[in-house]
Design a protein around this motif. Structure first.
Motif, PDB file in Angstrom:
ATOM      1  N   ASN A  21      -6.209  33.292 -19.023  1.00 40.06           N
ATOM      2  CA  ASN A  21      -5.381  32.114 -19.378  1.00 40.06           C
ATOM      3  C   ASN A  21      -4.446  32.872 -20.646  1.00 40.06           C
ATOM      4  O   ASN A  21      -4.911  33.409 -21.504  1.00 40.06           O
ATOM      5  N   ALA A  22      -3.231  32.228 -20.692  1.00 39.19           N
ATOM      6  CA  ALA A  22      -2.166  33.062 -21.424  1.00 39.19           C
ATOM      7  C   ALA A  22      -2.273  32.773 -22.828  1.00 39.19           C
ATOM      8  O   ALA A  22      -2.381  33.746 -23.890  1.00 39.19           O
ATOM      9  N   GLU A  23      -2.746  31.564 -23.099  1.00 41.23           N
ATOM     10  CA  GLU A  23      -2.914  31.055 -24.593  1.00 41.23           C
ATOM     11  C   GLU A  23      -4.239  31.684 -25.040  1.00 41.23           C
ATOM     12  O   GLU A  23      -4.184  31.923 -26.250  1.00 41.23           O
ATOM     13  N   ALA A  24      -5.337  32.098 -24.310  1.00 42.20           N
ATOM     14  CA  ALA A  24      -6.530  32.607 -24.678  1.00 42.20           C
ATOM     15  C   ALA A  24      -6.351  34.074 -25.035  1.00 42.20           C
ATOM     16  O   ALA A  24      -6.665  34.816 -26.062  1.00 42.20           O
ATOM     17  N   VAL A  25      -5.394  34.765 -24.200  1.00 31.08           N
ATOM     18  CA  VAL A  25      -5.037  36.216 -24.307  1.00 31.08           C
ATOM     19  C   VAL A  25      -4.410  36.314 -25.518  1.00 31.08           C
ATOM     20  O   VAL A  25      -4.803  37.508 -26.167  1.00 31.08           O
ATOM     21  N   LYS A  26      -3.329  35.617 -25.700  1.00 27.98           N
ATOM     22  CA  LYS A  26      -2.502  35.541 -26.766  1.00 27.98           C
ATOM     23  C   LYS A  26      -3.479  35.512 -28.278  1.00 27.98           C
ATOM     24  O   LYS A  26      -3.187  36.183 -28.969  1.00 27.98           O
ATOM     25  N   TRP A  27      -4.222  34.332 -28.070  1.00 25.55           N
ATOM     26  CA  TRP A  27      -4.910  34.049 -29.508  1.00 25.55           C
ATOM     27  C   TRP A  27      -5.890  35.375 -29.656  1.00 25.55           C
ATOM     28  O   TRP A  27      -5.848  35.935 -30.975  1.00 25.55           O
ATOM     29  N   ALA A  28      -6.374  35.934 -28.778  1.00 26.83           N
ATOM     30  CA  ALA A  28      -7.204  36.999 -28.955  1.00 26.83           C
ATOM     31  C   ALA A  28      -6.638  38.073 -29.431  1.00 26.83           C
ATOM     32  O   ALA A  28      -7.264  38.973 -30.429  1.00 26.83           O
ATOM     33  N   GLY A  29      -5.597  38.261 -29.118  1.00 31.47           N
ATOM     34  CA  GLY A  29      -4.721  39.653 -29.470  1.00 31.47           C
ATOM     35  C   GLY A  29      -4.179  39.484 -30.966  1.00 31.47           C
ATOM     36  O   GLY A  29      -4.095  40.249 -31.663  1.00 31.47           O
ATOM     37  N   GLU A  30      -3.808  38.009 -31.250  1.00 33.10           N
ATOM     38  CA  GLU A  30      -3.244  37.823 -32.526  1.00 33.10           C
ATOM     39  C   GLU A  30      -4.112  37.548 -33.562  1.00 33.10           C
ATOM     40  O   GLU A  30      -3.984  38.050 -34.728  1.00 33.10           O
ATOM     41  N   TYR A  31      -5.263  36.841 -33.329  1.00 33.94           N
ATOM     42  CA  TYR A  31      -6.153  36.368 -34.316  1.00 33.94           C
ATOM     43  C   TYR A  31      -7.607  36.868 -34.308  1.00 33.94           C
ATOM     44  O   TYR A  31      -8.320  36.793 -35.111  1.00 33.94           O
ATOM     45  N   GLY A  32      -7.887  37.166 -33.128  1.00 36.88           N
ATOM     46  CA  GLY A  32      -9.265  37.934 -32.952  1.00 36.88           C
ATOM     47  C   GLY A  32      -9.805  38.805 -33.574  1.00 36.88           C
ATOM     48  O   GLY A  32     -10.581  38.788 -34.216  1.00 36.88           O
ATOM     49  N   GLY A  33      -9.136  40.004 -33.463  1.00 39.94           N
ATOM     50  CA  GLY A  33      -9.476  40.982 -34.200  1.00 39.94           C
ATOM     51  C   GLY A  33     -10.850  41.532 -33.741  1.00 39.94           C
ATOM     52  O   GLY A  33     -11.207  41.486 -32.524  1.00 39.94           O
ATOM     53  N   GLU A  34     -11.578  41.970 -34.617  1.00 37.68           N
ATOM     54  CA  GLU A  34     -12.873  42.308 -34.374  1.00 37.68           C
ATOM     55  C   GLU A  34     -13.917  41.302 -34.134  1.00 37.68           C
ATOM     56  O   GLU A  34     -14.921  41.437 -33.638  1.00 37.68           O
ATOM     57  N   HIS A  35     -13.363  40.001 -34.647  1.00 41.37           N
ATOM     58  CA  HIS A  35     -14.372  38.910 -34.145  1.00 41.37           C
ATOM     59  C   HIS A  35     -13.803  38.065 -33.197  1.00 41.37           C
ATOM     60  O   HIS A  35     -14.225  36.751 -33.097  1.00 41.37           O
ATOM     61  N   GLY A  36     -12.802  38.332 -32.320  1.00 47.72           N
ATOM     62  CA  GLY A  36     -12.344  37.442 -31.398  1.00 47.72           C
ATOM     63  C   GLY A  36     -12.573  38.110 -30.031  1.00 47.72           C
ATOM     64  O   GLY A  36     -12.568  39.143 -29.657  1.00 47.72           O
ATOM     65  N   GLY A  37     -12.640  37.110 -29.054  1.00 43.75           N
ATOM     66  CA  GLY A  37     -12.688  37.678 -27.625  1.00 43.75           C
ATOM     67  C   GLY A  37     -12.253  36.287 -26.527  1.00 43.75           C
ATOM     68  O   GLY A  37     -11.660  35.296 -27.081  1.00 43.75           O
ATOM     69  N   HIS A  38     -12.160  36.360 -25.374  1.00 42.83           N
ATOM     70  CA  HIS A  38     -11.724  35.261 -24.492  1.00 42.83           C
ATOM     71  C   HIS A  38     -12.135  35.323 -23.116  1.00 42.83           C
ATOM     72  O   HIS A  38     -12.928  36.318 -22.853  1.00 42.83           O
ATOM     73  N   GLY A  39     -12.292  34.365 -22.384  1.00 48.42           N
ATOM     74  CA  GLY A  39     -12.828  34.498 -21.055  1.00 48.42           C
ATOM     75  C   GLY A  39     -13.015  32.988 -20.734  1.00 48.42           C
ATOM     76  O   GLY A  39     -12.257  31.923 -21.016  1.00 48.42           O
ATOM     77  N   THR A  40     -13.919  32.609 -19.439  1.00 51.30           N
ATOM     78  CA  THR A  40     -13.892  31.535 -18.787  1.00 51.30           C
ATOM     79  C   THR A  40     -14.796  30.733 -19.700  1.00 51.30           C
ATOM     80  O   THR A  40     -15.454  31.329 -20.658  1.00 51.30           O
ATOM     81  N   PHE A  41     -14.790  29.510 -19.560  1.00 49.88           N
ATOM     82  CA  PHE A  41     -15.659  28.723 -20.273  1.00 49.88           C
ATOM     83  C   PHE A  41     -17.089  29.075 -20.292  1.00 49.88           C
ATOM     84  O   PHE A  41     -17.957  29.218 -21.360  1.00 49.88           O
ATOM     85  N   ALA A  42     -17.631  29.424 -19.185  1.00 51.10           N
ATOM     86  CA  ALA A  42     -18.998  29.921 -18.927  1.00 51.10           C
ATOM     87  C   ALA A  42     -19.400  31.247 -19.484  1.00 51.10           C
ATOM     88  O   ALA A  42     -20.210  31.482 -20.228  1.00 51.10           O
ATOM     89  N   ASP A  43     -18.048  32.155 -19.474  1.00 51.16           N
ATOM     90  CA  ASP A  43     -18.187  33.422 -20.228  1.00 51.16           C
ATOM     91  C   ASP A  43     -18.550  33.463 -21.474  1.00 51.16           C
ATOM     92  O   ASP A  43     -19.359  34.297 -22.072  1.00 51.16           O
TER      93      ASP A  43
END
Length: 229
Positions: free
Chosen positions: A35-57
């Motif tokens: 998901n584009a928004e999830a990928v963008k969020w993880a890249g901008e704000y996640g840092g060492e404390h963030g990630g993304h994936g499916t709901f189940a992931d």
């Protein structure tokens, strides 16, 4: 904590960003892993404390799950996670059942005459669902100081320990203990979900989301006089 935020809309991203800034390990979930928004969020704000994936992931390894999906879609989202991914976990539900099919303001839909939170609890009885933060805009959720003076955030849930966990998170967002009102069991979420109808009308009138509800009580009533003998 390891926290999964389900939903990549403005509410989900706002909560995920705040939680990550507080040092939690946060993953944001969507229907697809790319998901584009999830990928963008993880890249901008996640840092060492963030990630993304499916709901189940993201829900599977999480200690706490935040449901920030649209309330009319939430049951399907949690079903995609499955009972095993939610069993025993605190699930903070910030959703509202809003139907925008006829424009603004949307209708507030109560599935089977109950709240979205109750519907989710019935479908996943081993999850520990707490309703909160659904009566305000997302910026006020994580920055209550945007609204001056005394105003409140509500809690509803059947599990006292789960409500204590959520109250702790609210405190870390800046909500003072005397502003957190525990309304009781999960059936009280019906009231806060219906309160959103008033919030929407006020938003349309005021033109800003920087407002909130304040519960103010008067002095304690004097005891009734004792009848004369």
């Amino acid at each position: 904590m390891k926290i999964a935020v389900l939903g990549t809309g403005e509410v989900g991203r706002r909560l995920a960003t705040k939680l990550a800034s507080l040092g939690h390990e946060v993953a944001i979930g969507s229907r697809t892993a790319d998901n584009a928004e999830a990928v963008k969020w993880a890249g901008e704000y996640g840092g060492e404390h963030g990630g993304h994936g499916t709901f189940a992931d993201v829900a599977g390894p999480a200690e706490l799950v935040v449901n920030a999906t649209g309330g009319l879609l939430s049951l399907a989202v949690l079903r995609s996670v499955g009972a095993d991914g939610l069993r025993g976990k605190v699930l903070l539900d910030v959703s509202n059942g809003l139907d925008f099919s006829e424009g603004f303001p949307p209708k507030v839909v109560t599935p089977d005459g109950v709240s979205v939170a109750e519907q989710l609890q019935r479908a996943f009885p081993e999850a520990r669902i707490v309703k909160s933060l659904n009566t305000m805009t997302n910026t006020v959720m994580v920055e209550p100081g945007r609204v001056p003076g005394h105003h409140n955030v509500f809690l509803s849930g059947d599990d006292e320990d789960a409500k204590a966990v959520v109250a702790g998170l609210l405190g870390s967002f800046g909500w003072a203990p005397d502003r957190i009102l525990d309304l009781g069991d999960l059936t009280s979420a019906r009231a806060t979900e219906q309160l959103v109808q008033l919030w929407l009308r006020l938003y349309g009138m005021l033109g800003t989301g920087d407002f909130n509800f304040s519960v103010v009580t008067g002095s304690t009533p004097a005891p009734a006089p004792t009848p004369a003998a």
